[in-house]
Write an enzyme that holds these catalytic residues in place. Structure first.
Site, PDB file in Angstrom:
ATOM      1  N   LYS A  77       0.838  -1.210   0.000  1.00 26.11           N
ATOM      2  CA  LYS A  77       0.000   0.000   0.000  1.00 26.11           C
ATOM      3  C   LYS A  77       0.874   1.262   0.000  1.00 26.11           C
ATOM      4  O   LYS A  77       0.685   2.155  -0.823  1.00 26.11           O
ATOM      5  CB  LYS A  77      -0.940   0.016   1.217  1.00 26.11           C
ATOM      6  N   ARG A 129     -10.142   0.423   8.311  1.00 30.31           N
ATOM      7  CA  ARG A 129      -9.638  -0.891   8.670  1.00 30.31           C
ATOM      8  C   ARG A 129     -10.662  -1.705   9.436  1.00 30.31           C
ATOM      9  O   ARG A 129     -10.378  -2.843   9.822  1.00 30.31           O
ATOM     10  CB  ARG A 129      -8.440  -0.700   9.589  1.00 30.31           C
ATOM     11  N   ARG A 141      11.559  -5.138   5.348  1.00 30.22           N
ATOM     12  CA  ARG A 141      11.283  -3.739   4.982  1.00 30.22           C
ATOM     13  C   ARG A 141      12.200  -2.765   5.721  1.00 30.22           C
ATOM     14  O   ARG A 141      12.514  -2.945   6.881  1.00 30.22           O
ATOM     15  CB  ARG A 141       9.831  -3.395   5.326  1.00 30.22           C
ATOM     16  N   ARG A 195      -0.653  -8.952  13.363  1.00 29.99           N
ATOM     17  CA  ARG A 195      -1.215  -7.974  12.413  1.00 29.99           C
ATOM     18  C   ARG A 195      -2.003  -8.681  11.318  1.00 29.99           C
ATOM     19  O   ARG A 195      -3.054  -8.199  10.884  1.00 29.99           O
ATOM     20  CB  ARG A 195      -0.093  -7.124  11.809  1.00 29.99           C
TER      21      ARG A 195
HETATM   22  P1  AP5 Z   1       4.710  -1.549   1.958  1.00 28.32           P
HETATM   23  O1  AP5 Z   1       4.395  -0.780   0.733  1.00 28.32           O
HETATM   24  O2  AP5 Z   1       5.451  -0.861   3.028  1.00 28.32           O
HETATM   25  O3  AP5 Z   1       3.404  -2.311   2.516  1.00 28.32           O
HETATM   26  P2  AP5 Z   1       2.081  -1.778   3.209  1.00 28.32           P
HETATM   27  O4  AP5 Z   1       0.943  -2.426   2.508  1.00 28.32           O
HETATM   28  O5  AP5 Z   1       2.109  -0.302   3.298  1.00 28.32           O
HETATM   29  O6  AP5 Z   1       2.242  -2.480   4.612  1.00 28.32           O
HETATM   30  P3  AP5 Z   1       2.200  -1.894   6.089  1.00 28.32           P
HETATM   31  O7  AP5 Z   1       2.955  -2.879   6.947  1.00 28.32           O
HETATM   32  O8  AP5 Z   1       2.616  -0.469   6.129  1.00 28.32           O
HETATM   33  O9  AP5 Z   1       0.723  -2.023   6.398  1.00 28.32           O
HETATM   34  P4  AP5 Z   1       0.083  -1.982   7.740  1.00 28.32           P
HETATM   35  O10 AP5 Z   1      -1.310  -1.912   7.281  1.00 28.32           O
HETATM   36  O11 AP5 Z   1       0.405  -3.100   8.648  1.00 28.32           O
HETATM   37  O12 AP5 Z   1       0.755  -0.720   8.479  1.00 28.32           O
HETATM   38  P5  AP5 Z   1       0.245   0.737   8.797  1.00 28.32           P
HETATM   39  O13 AP5 Z   1       1.390   1.630   8.830  1.00 28.32           O
HETATM   40  O14 AP5 Z   1      -0.906   1.069   7.923  1.00 28.32           O
HETATM   41  O15 AP5 Z   1       5.530  -2.850   1.471  1.00 28.32           O
HETATM   42  C1  AP5 Z   1       5.983  -3.829   2.405  1.00 28.32           C
HETATM   43  C2  AP5 Z   1       7.357  -4.344   1.977  1.00 28.32           C
HETATM   44  O16 AP5 Z   1       7.240  -5.084   0.773  1.00 28.32           O
HETATM   45  C3  AP5 Z   1       8.368  -3.231   1.687  1.00 28.32           C
HETATM   46  O17 AP5 Z   1       9.628  -3.644   2.129  1.00 28.32           O
HETATM   47  C4  AP5 Z   1       8.339  -3.086   0.168  1.00 28.32           C
HETATM   48  O18 AP5 Z   1       9.565  -2.615  -0.354  1.00 28.32           O
HETATM   49  C5  AP5 Z   1       8.031  -4.511  -0.267  1.00 28.32           C
HETATM   50  N1  AP5 Z   1       7.226  -4.572  -1.496  1.00 28.32           N
HETATM   51  C6  AP5 Z   1       6.225  -3.720  -1.870  1.00 28.32           C
HETATM   52  N2  AP5 Z   1       5.707  -4.103  -3.058  1.00 28.32           N
HETATM   53  C7  AP5 Z   1       6.382  -5.231  -3.421  1.00 28.32           C
HETATM   54  C8  AP5 Z   1       6.298  -6.095  -4.561  1.00 28.32           C
HETATM   55  N3  AP5 Z   1       5.407  -5.874  -5.553  1.00 28.32           N
HETATM   56  N4  AP5 Z   1       7.136  -7.159  -4.606  1.00 28.32           N
HETATM   57  C9  AP5 Z   1       8.051  -7.393  -3.620  1.00 28.32           C
HETATM   58  N5  AP5 Z   1       8.169  -6.600  -2.530  1.00 28.32           N
HETATM   59  C10 AP5 Z   1       7.358  -5.538  -2.430  1.00 28.32           C
HETATM   60  O19 AP5 Z   1      -0.332   0.562  10.274  1.00 28.32           O
HETATM   61  C11 AP5 Z   1       0.520   0.315  11.364  1.00 28.32           C
HETATM   62  C12 AP5 Z   1      -0.278   0.277  12.651  1.00 28.32           C
HETATM   63  O20 AP5 Z   1      -0.929   1.552  12.872  1.00 28.32           O
HETATM   64  C13 AP5 Z   1      -1.417  -0.737  12.709  1.00 28.32           C
HETATM   65  O21 AP5 Z   1      -0.966  -2.024  13.078  1.00 28.32           O
HETATM   66  C14 AP5 Z   1      -2.334  -0.095  13.752  1.00 28.32           C
HETATM   67  O22 AP5 Z   1      -1.859  -0.313  15.037  1.00 28.32           O
HETATM   68  C15 AP5 Z   1      -2.209   1.399  13.457  1.00 28.32           C
HETATM   69  N6  AP5 Z   1      -3.234   1.860  12.498  1.00 28.32           N
HETATM   70  C16 AP5 Z   1      -2.997   2.431  11.274  1.00 28.32           C
HETATM   71  N7  AP5 Z   1      -4.170   2.713  10.652  1.00 28.32           N
HETATM   72  C17 AP5 Z   1      -5.157   2.329  11.504  1.00 28.32           C
HETATM   73  C18 AP5 Z   1      -6.565   2.339  11.416  1.00 28.32           C
HETATM   74  N8  AP5 Z   1      -7.200   2.805  10.325  1.00 28.32           N
HETATM   75  N9  AP5 Z   1      -7.263   1.841  12.465  1.00 28.32           N
HETATM   76  C19 AP5 Z   1      -6.650   1.387  13.564  1.00 28.32           C
HETATM   77  N10 AP5 Z   1      -5.312   1.327  13.700  1.00 28.32           N
HETATM   78  C20 AP5 Z   1      -4.571   1.794  12.682  1.00 28.32           C
HETATM   79 MG    MG Z   2       2.233   1.113   4.889  1.00 25.74          MG
END
Ligand code: AP5
Ligand code: MG
Length: 213
Positions: free
Chosen positions: A13, A88, A127, A171
């Protein structure tokens, strides 16, 4: 254009969001990044969110909904936005729908990035992120040009605190229970589009542009 980006942790994402926001000239809003900024700056919101995030649990709905409604009401969002990591839960999705109805600005698309679960753990554990501009890299699959240094702004890359194998498993469980139902929620509303996220980063980007153009 108003878009929400769906997908499990590690789906790509954040990686794709920056490219989409640049192409369509819309604001990229990542709730995870907003919370991480609040934690870094030791704000009351950051202090409330930290324990949930470190454990890989969701921050309570009321905190997230208030944060997002405040953010999308700002001037720079009036021509569109891309929400990454929100909604979410069904409660968050319903609150967003109600808000959008109230202001007469419905969502154009819920874009789901699909990746099989067995690929997600290695993506997340490898990552590395930029603490300055938020860019995301992977030590194997998407390495920066210079080891450990952000391509976009030159800052030293770091590993996120919740990117450990133990936390990732939680997660993924939370995603399957709380967030996966949103795929049907948006399908019923007729705005769902899905792309295969298990391909090279640039191919996924091209598929997303095709779906959105
Ligand atoms: P990346 O692009 O970083 O993945 P992502 O989908 O953004 O994954 P996240 O881990 O950021 O998602 P998340 O939903 O757990 O975290 P968030 O910050 O939203 O890619 C991942 C890796 O893969 C990278 O190394 C990249 O280089 C690699 N990659 C990408 N594309 C690729 C491909 N095509 N092929 C190979 N490799 C690839 O949330 C964190 C925390 O915040 C949550 O756990 C929660 O506690 C809180 N939070 C955030 N939003 C909310 C909400 N709406 N409600 C409640 N709590 C929330
Ligand atoms: Mg992210």
């Amino acid at each position: 254009m108003r878009i929400v980006l769906l997908g499990p942790p590690g789906a790509g994402k954040g990686t794709q969001a920056k490219k989409i926001a640049d192409r369509y000239g819309i604001v990229h809003i990542s709730t995870g990044d907003l919370f991480r900024d609040n934690i870094k700056n030791k704000t009351p919101l950051g202090q409330k969110a930290k324990a949930y995030m470190d454990a890989g649990n969701l921050v309570p709905d009321e905190l997230v909904i208030a944060l997002v409604e405040d953010r999308i009401s700002k001037d720079d969002c009036q021509d569109g936005y891309l929400l990454d990591g929100f909604p979410r839960t069904v409660a968050q999705a319903s609150a967003l729908s109600e808000y959008n109805e109230k202001v007469g600005k419905p969502l154009d698309c819920a874009l789901s990035i699909e990746v099989p679960e067995d690929k997600l753990v290695s993506r997340i554990v490898g990552r590395r992120v930029c603490p300055n501009c938020g860019a995301s890299f992977h030590i194997k699959f998407n390495p920066p040009k210079q080891d450990g240094i952000c391509d976009r702004c030159g800052e030293k890359l770091v590993q996120r605190k919740d990117d450990t194998e133990a936390t990732v498993k939680n997660r993924l469980d939370v995603y399957n229970k709380e967030t996966a139902p949103l795929i049907d929620f948006y399908r019923c509303k007729g705005v769902l589009k899905a792309v295969d996220g298990d391909q090279d980063v640039d191919i996924v980007t091209a598929d997303i542009f095709k779906a959105l153009d």
